[in-house]
Enzyme design. Structure first.
Site, mmCIF file in Angstrom:
data_model
loop_
_atom_site.group_PDB
_atom_site.id
_atom_site.type_symbol
_atom_site.label_atom_id
_atom_site.label_comp_id
_atom_site.label_asym_id
_atom_site.label_seq_id
_atom_site.Cartn_x
_atom_site.Cartn_y
_atom_site.Cartn_z
ATOM 1 N N ASP A 47 9.907 3.842 29.667
ATOM 2 C CA ASP A 47 10.182 2.504 29.080
ATOM 3 C C ASP A 47 9.605 1.528 29.959
ATOM 4 O O ASP A 47 8.835 0.584 29.800
ATOM 5 C CB ASP A 47 11.671 2.144 28.969
ATOM 6 N N GLU A 119 8.726 7.217 24.616
ATOM 7 C CA GLU A 119 8.832 6.627 25.787
ATOM 8 C C GLU A 119 9.142 7.876 26.798
ATOM 9 O O GLU A 119 8.545 7.676 28.096
ATOM 10 C CB GLU A 119 10.014 5.799 26.044
#
Lengths: 230, 230
Positions: A47, A119
């Protein structure tokens, strides 16, 4: 399902295969006896890598945009819908290790799982190959979303997008038909078909009719060549 | 005030001095005739670099922590209070180009300005020297905050921190005294002195008594050797 096939799809070969396996392991796959780790720590890292790569791209390519505008663009590019859309493009759902229960309730097409695993893969590439390799992967898979976002054209409402496309031709008729409802009342899965002038052009499943219709519309857009399936 | 002095303080020499100048330029310094840009775009980028470096550090050094815990730790490490505290440690406020109005209302000690400029410098080092140089700078200036945070010891309430320190010895007496109030009613600046057993050990300014007291307590902690001024 083999991990080496996904390496072709993501165009990156892992020096350490265990990191790839970690990135693809959803928490539902883990049981008490298992020594495997789920992919949430890699998702946490990925992320941040994603946020940096997109920020840097916007900083370099949008000289005329103020910080507030770039913040909004970035939020749209890295949101769950955007990542899930990009992950669908390379069928990431097929490669995830997940529990049977999760799979049976549509886990492989669930947006949150697709976005989080996307992610986690970014985090895994960063650990295995560094920032430049992660950047290459991100820009390859998200370039369309980034460019659309910068142009103000990034749309996640596939039903609206399909409607707009269809309206370009007169006398087109689209219809969403519920084919089946499975499971108990509190945990239903709807299967819906999308018909264009009576012909099936897409189908979708979801925990609500709305979600299933969006998936069907998304597949319809792929069928019509409006969304690119890499 | 010279930019080359801050290069000693941050232990990084810029190949492109204009990026350093950009990072140090607060929006209040810009007027219509100026060709300068403010530092907000670099702050946007630096924020993402900081997030990645801290995330990576936590990923590598907190093997036993789950994603949710790491997210909380990261939030605490990169919050305004943490960055402002780190920025105060190397007197970043002294090097910022800001408008007279901002300066006269305590801009050089304002937490938001310190934190944002700290992020802008991170962004500038990243652009000028890459991720590794940015990482070195961040870990050098934030290492104490990161370690304290991981140990659950990162505290931004300096008054409480001072109180706790003082209580270790009996019959210590601390007092906050308002020395002056300047400016119009809606835009007052309070100047406060902190006395330990009748002796001034710190002072602080702020737009509220509470803020001025926190600054005074912070300076008192430096005086007592409880906060390290690098």
């Amino acid at each position: 399902m083999k991990d080496d096939k996904i390496e072709i799809v993501i165009d990156y070969h892992f020096k350490d295969q265990s990191i790839l396996k970690n990135a693809l392991t959803h928490s539902s796959f883990i049981n008490d006896k298992s020594k495997l780790k789920n992919n949430e720590r890699l998702e946490f890292l990925g992320d941040a890598v994603l946020e940096l790569v997109v920020s840097h791209y916007l900083y370099e390519n949008c000289n005329n945009r103020a910080e507030g505008e770039m913040t909004k663009l970035r939020a749209k590019i890295v949101c769950t819908d955007s990542l899930a859309m990009a992950a669908s493009d390379f069928q990431l759902g097929n490669y995830i290790y997940m529990g049977k229960g999760e799979e049976n309730t549509g886990g492989r097409t669930r947006k949150s799982i697709l976005a989080n695993t996307f992610e986690a893969i970014i985090g895994a590439i960063f650990i295995d190959g560094g920032l430049e390799e992660a950047r290459k992967f991100i820009l390859c898979k998200l370039k369309n979303n980034i460019d659309d976002s910068v142009k103000g054209k990034l749309v996640f409402d596939y039903k609206t997008k399909l409607q707009e496309h269809i309206q370009q031709k007169a006398d087109n008729d689209i219809d969403y038909v519920v084919i089946s409802e499975e499971g108990p009342e509190h945990d239903k899965i709807f299967n819906i078909q999308l018909l264009l002038n009576g012909k099936v052009i897409g189908s979708g499943a979801g925990s609500s009719k709305k979600e299933a219709e969006q998936h069907a519309a998304y597949n319809g857009l792929i069928f019509l060549g409006e969304v690119h399936e890499k």
